[in-house]
Write a protein that holds these residues in place. Sequence first.
Motif, short mmCIF file in Angstrom:
data_model
loop_
_atom_site.label_atom_id
_atom_site.label_comp_id
_atom_site.label_asym_id
_atom_site.label_seq_id
_atom_site.Cartn_x
_atom_site.Cartn_y
_atom_site.Cartn_z
N VAL A 6 0.86 -1.18 0.00
CA VAL A 6 0.00 0.00 0.00
C VAL A 6 0.90 1.23 0.00
O VAL A 6 1.88 1.28 0.74
N ILE A 7 0.57 2.20 -0.81
CA ILE A 7 1.23 3.49 -0.78
C ILE A 7 0.19 4.50 -0.34
O ILE A 7 -0.88 4.61 -0.96
N CYS A 8 0.48 5.19 0.77
CA CYS A 8 -0.51 6.11 1.33
C CYS A 8 0.20 7.29 2.01
O CYS A 8 1.42 7.26 2.20
N ASP A 9 -0.58 8.30 2.38
CA ASP A 9 -0.03 9.40 3.16
C ASP A 9 0.44 8.84 4.49
O ASP A 9 -0.16 7.91 5.05
N ALA A 10 1.51 9.41 5.02
CA ALA A 10 2.06 8.95 6.29
C ALA A 10 1.01 9.00 7.40
O ALA A 10 0.96 8.12 8.26
N ALA A 11 0.14 10.00 7.37
CA ALA A 11 -0.89 10.14 8.40
C ALA A 11 -1.93 9.02 8.32
O ALA A 11 -2.60 8.72 9.31
N ASP A 12 -2.09 8.42 7.15
CA ASP A 12 -3.08 7.35 6.97
C ASP A 12 -2.52 5.96 7.25
O ASP A 12 -3.25 4.97 7.20
N ALA A 13 -1.23 5.85 7.52
CA ALA A 13 -0.61 4.53 7.70
C ALA A 13 -1.24 3.74 8.84
O ALA A 13 -1.50 2.54 8.72
N GLY A 14 -1.53 4.40 9.96
CA GLY A 14 -2.15 3.72 11.10
C GLY A 14 -3.53 3.17 10.77
O GLY A 14 -3.79 1.98 11.00
N PRO A 15 -4.45 3.99 10.26
CA PRO A 15 -5.78 3.48 9.91
C PRO A 15 -5.75 2.40 8.81
O PRO A 15 -6.51 1.44 8.86
N VAL A 16 -4.83 2.54 7.85
CA VAL A 16 -4.72 1.53 6.79
C VAL A 16 -4.26 0.20 7.39
O VAL A 16 -4.81 -0.86 7.09
N THR A 17 -3.26 0.27 8.27
CA THR A 17 -2.76 -0.93 8.93
C THR A 17 -3.87 -1.58 9.75
O THR A 17 -4.05 -2.81 9.71
N ALA A 18 -4.64 -0.79 10.49
CA ALA A 18 -5.73 -1.32 11.30
C ALA A 18 -6.79 -1.99 10.42
O ALA A 18 -7.32 -3.06 10.76
N ALA A 19 -7.09 -1.39 9.28
CA ALA A 19 -8.08 -1.97 8.37
C ALA A 19 -7.59 -3.30 7.80
O ALA A 19 -8.36 -4.26 7.68
N LEU A 20 -6.30 -3.37 7.46
CA LEU A 20 -5.75 -4.62 6.95
C LEU A 20 -5.80 -5.72 8.01
O LEU A 20 -6.14 -6.86 7.73
N GLU A 21 -5.46 -5.35 9.27
CA GLU A 21 -5.48 -6.32 10.36
C GLU A 21 -6.90 -6.80 10.65
O GLU A 21 -7.10 -7.94 11.04
N ALA A 22 -7.90 -5.93 10.43
CA ALA A 22 -9.29 -6.33 10.64
C ALA A 22 -9.78 -7.25 9.53
O ALA A 22 -10.59 -8.16 9.77
N GLY A 39 6.33 12.57 1.99
CA GLY A 39 5.17 12.55 2.87
C GLY A 39 4.29 11.33 2.71
O GLY A 39 3.29 11.18 3.40
N ARG A 40 4.65 10.44 1.79
CA ARG A 40 3.89 9.20 1.61
C ARG A 40 4.75 8.03 2.05
O ARG A 40 5.97 8.12 2.08
N GLU A 41 4.12 6.92 2.38
CA GLU A 41 4.83 5.74 2.82
C GLU A 41 4.39 4.52 2.02
O GLU A 41 3.27 4.45 1.53
N ARG A 42 5.33 3.57 1.94
CA ARG A 42 5.03 2.25 1.37
C ARG A 42 4.87 1.29 2.54
O ARG A 42 5.72 1.21 3.41
N LEU A 43 3.77 0.58 2.56
CA LEU A 43 3.51 -0.43 3.59
C LEU A 43 3.51 -1.80 2.92
O LEU A 43 2.86 -1.98 1.89
N TYR A 44 4.25 -2.73 3.50
CA TYR A 44 4.28 -4.11 3.01
C TYR A 44 3.82 -5.01 4.15
O TYR A 44 4.32 -4.88 5.28
N VAL A 45 2.90 -5.91 3.86
CA VAL A 45 2.41 -6.82 4.90
C VAL A 45 2.11 -8.18 4.27
O VAL A 45 1.55 -8.25 3.18
#
Length: 188
Positions: A6-22, A39-45
């Motif tokens: 996922v590539i998202c704004d850094a501020a959205d990383a927490g909610p995106v991670t929580a949604a993936l975990e749910a 200002g954006r982050e790459r998340l790998y899970v």
Amino acid sequence: MFEIRVICDAADAGPVTAALEAAFRTGAVRRYPSRSTPGRERLYVTADHRPDPGGQPAALWPSPDAAYAGAPFLTDELTWVAETAAAAAGYSGPGNRVFCLRKAAALDRLALLDDAINVSTASAEAATDAARRLLALDRNADGDSPGAGTVPPHTLDAARDPRGYIRQEYAAWHRQHLAAGRPARQAP
């Protein structure tokens, strides 16, 4: 099992991670800055589907620590796989399952190491592919043959988590075949 990026704004990383975990069973989330947009982050899970509440009960696969307890050092396993592959092109027969099992388990252990040190490689994909090959081999085996496996390979959970299936099968094989004559070098 699959990998999500996922590539998202850094501020959205927490909610995106929580949604993936749910939505999925997830491993550790690896975070890196975006290569192109500040200002954006790459998340790998690494993720897997949650069991269907109305379907089959989830198989309780052994943890990696339990599955590989007392296993030979990973380098010894990889050496065995390489020497066996080199010695017999087109390796087949009853030992083919042992080769496929040990190769898949070694690749799974490599992928677990990569995940533990937050290295993003194709090792998880290679481990999953090797696990699917063993699943296919076990699905085509007779129920009474030595290649049938200890857990029915036709279960939905085996298809959803082929690496979990490998861990189960390796643990059973290891107890049966190596426990009496353990190799001199074992992982700590």
